[in-house]
Design an enzyme around this catalytic site. Sequence first.
Site: not given
Length: 300
Positions: A168, A218, A292
């Site tokens: 990520r 998320s 995130e």
Amino acid sequence: MNLPEARGKLLPNEPLGPYTWFRVGGAADALFIPADADDLADFLKALDPAVPVTVLGVGSNVIVRDGGVEGVVIRLAGRAWGQVTAEGETITAGAGALDAMVAKASAKAGIAGLEFYAGIPGTIGGALTMNAGCYGSETKDVLVSASGLNRRGERVEFSLADFGYTYRHSVVPENEIIWVEAIFRGTPDDPSAVQARIDEITSRREQTQPIREKTGGSTFKNPQGHSSWKLVDEAGWRGKLHAVTGGGAKFSELHSNFMINPGEATAADIEGLGEAVRADVLTKTGVQLDWEIKRIGRPG
């Protein structure tokens, strides 16, 4: 703030809540929706370098704080930014193309490997920025190259290696490059087989995620060796309202790594809930949860 003229939409003091999935947040000093890449390049060339620039996709993975966003927010929306074409084993997609549309195009062209994009509620620009992924696949697995514009409006090219992708994360500084398009490569497969896998991902997502709620996807990255949803759940936060009022934010009962705005929560309510859960999980388990979801703008 003096802004250059543009062919696209240039909206001063534009509320950003309606542009995000959480439906919260203050106004942008200015919101710019460029007509196409040339329009954006001309705008950037003429824009004072001191003016902050923030890129916003479909607002699926972001909290815009209640005080709004300084400078110019650039939103890549419209047909010019959402084109997706297939040739051989490659897919070329505009930065404003929905991830799900890229998956759909890959199925139609009989290209396997991009099915996972059906499970990501964002755009290709965001996927490039954060190495978006799900169900065991990530952007780095299929990306060949991408092009974008720097703050001077110059076109710049990036190979996969230039992104330095990790989980990520990309080494390309966020908002310094505004993505224009990307090229992906998959492998040949029967279109019906690719579509079947996409259908399976879509069905799984509908059954396990609160996709019809005001959410941001998320909330936390998965720490090494852990699942964020399990840590949040075991700490007792699944379905628990953080605020006293019915408008407070909470973690979904369906998926405990998804925050939702069940009523009239503010951005501060949502971010505050996330920080409270991070602190609680750290105290109870010693595990640090990292965001995130992007949080941008000024506090209210």
